[in-house]
Design an enzyme around this catalytic site. Structure first.
Site, PDB file in Angstrom:
ATOM      1  N   ASP A   1       0.867  -1.176   0.000  1.00 40.61           N
ATOM      2  CA  ASP A   1       0.000   0.000   0.000  1.00 40.61           C
ATOM      3  C   ASP A   1       0.903   1.224   0.000  1.00 40.61           C
ATOM      4  O   ASP A   1       2.132   1.099   0.023  1.00 40.61           O
ATOM      5  CB  ASP A   1      -0.927  -0.006   1.230  1.00 40.61           C
ATOM      6  CG  ASP A   1      -2.290   0.610   0.918  1.00 40.61           C
ATOM      7  OD1 ASP A   1      -2.318   1.681   0.268  1.00 40.61           O
ATOM      8  OD2 ASP A   1      -3.320   0.042   1.326  1.00 40.61           O
TER       9      ASP A   1
ATOM     10  N   ASN B   1      -5.599  -5.004  -6.291  1.00 38.35           N
ATOM     11  CA  ASN B   1      -6.750  -4.447  -5.601  1.00 38.35           C
ATOM     12  C   ASN B   1      -6.678  -2.936  -5.373  1.00 38.35           C
ATOM     13  O   ASN B   1      -7.693  -2.307  -5.100  1.00 38.35           O
ATOM     14  CB  ASN B   1      -6.898  -5.168  -4.245  1.00 38.35           C
ATOM     15  CG  ASN B   1      -7.924  -4.544  -3.354  1.00 38.35           C
ATOM     16  OD1 ASN B   1      -9.112  -4.589  -3.643  1.00 38.35           O
ATOM     17  ND2 ASN B   1      -7.477  -3.943  -2.256  1.00 38.35           N
TER      18      ASN B   1
ATOM     19  N   TYR C   1     -13.878   6.508 -13.487  1.00 40.11           N
ATOM     20  CA  TYR C   1     -13.903   5.238 -12.758  1.00 40.11           C
ATOM     21  C   TYR C   1     -14.489   4.124 -13.618  1.00 40.11           C
ATOM     22  O   TYR C   1     -13.919   3.032 -13.706  1.00 40.11           O
ATOM     23  CB  TYR C   1     -14.714   5.402 -11.478  1.00 40.11           C
ATOM     24  CG  TYR C   1     -14.704   4.187 -10.580  1.00 40.11           C
ATOM     25  CD1 TYR C   1     -13.676   3.991  -9.667  1.00 40.11           C
ATOM     26  CD2 TYR C   1     -15.718   3.238 -10.649  1.00 40.11           C
ATOM     27  CE1 TYR C   1     -13.653   2.874  -8.836  1.00 40.11           C
ATOM     28  CE2 TYR C   1     -15.705   2.125  -9.823  1.00 40.11           C
ATOM     29  CZ  TYR C   1     -14.680   1.950  -8.924  1.00 40.11           C
ATOM     30  OH  TYR C   1     -14.654   0.831  -8.113  1.00 40.11           O
TER      31      TYR C   1
END
Length: 250
Positions: A36, A90, A155
């Site tokens: 991350d 992800n 998106y």
């Protein structure tokens, strides 16, 4: 222990769906690299996970919008663990903005993280997996990879691209022993939704025939299945985890 002996990378791993996937993979016996952005508490989370489960959990910070950081992430994982057996692509961002108010910079930023970032991670992993002759990548798409929604121009464009990128990579790498699939979550009850009004939350619930939002662990369970050997004849698929959201749409 469906993932015993496998080394799994999970991007966007310090919260929400990603963190749930880290936990499920550790429960199933995998060694996990949680990745991350720096400053998201990833180091302490990975340390906690390592003490809580018997498997290895490492944190390696990386920004998926930066090719050098992505390549370094995969090199470090390979050096530490010896292989890259599975990837959960992800990491991503969202947001609602009227299309006429979206700047070039904002549009490109969402595309760069949600689509090009997925490509960067997949490309780096595939370079390693080709040499191994095995591996599995699961890309996190969305219900909005199949259908449009107002005020989500960047998106939906990105997530639609993820779905078709998945199919293309699956076709190209199937002969090399590598599987590539995607997951299409509905609206999932994660920290990303914590600031919604009760009215908006109820509206989102109403979109799902099952009458509720999804849970992070339900998406994580789908990932564990797809990355495991139980899904050994599945590639190029887009598995909807959406409480029936897409069932009545065409």
């Amino acid at each position: 222990m469906r993932l015993k002996g496998k080394n799994i990378l999970i991007t966007g791993g310090s919260s929400g769906i990603g963190l749930a996937a880290v936990e499920r993979c550790l429960e199933e016996g995998a060694a996990v690299v949680m990745s991350d952005l720096p400053g998201n508490g990833g180091e302490s989370l990975a340390s906690k996970m390592s003490s809580q489960y018997s498997g290895t959990c490492l944190f390696i910070a990386a920004d998926v919008s930066d090719t050098c950081q992505v390549n370094t992430l995969l090199t470090e994982m390979h050096n530490h663990l010896g292989s890259v057996d599975g990837v959960f692509n992800n990491a991503g961002i969202g947001g609602l903005t009227p299309t006429t108010e979206v700047s070039d910079e904002s549009f490109q930023n969402i595309i760069n993280i949600n689509l090009t970032g997925v490509f960067r991670v997949a490309r780096g992993a595939l370079q390693i997996m080709e040499k191994q002759g095995s591996g599995c990548i699961v890309n996190c798409a969305s219900i909005l990879g199949l259908f449009g929604q107002s005020q989500t121009a960047a998106y939906t464009a990105a997530k639609g691209g993820v779905v078709n990128l998945t199919r293309t990579l699956a076709l190209e790498f199937a002969p090399k022993g590598i599987r590539v699939n995607s997951i299409g979550p509905g609206y999932i009850d994660t920290p990303l939704l914590k600031d919604l009004s009760e009215e908006m939350r109820e509206f989102l619930v109403s979109l799902h025939p099952m009458g509720r939002l999804g849970r992070s662990e339900e998406v994580a369970n789908a990932f564990v299945f797809l990355v495991s050997d139980e899904a050994s004849f599945i590639t190029g698929a887009n598995l909807q985890v959406d409480g029936g959201f897409t069932a009545g749409k065409s």
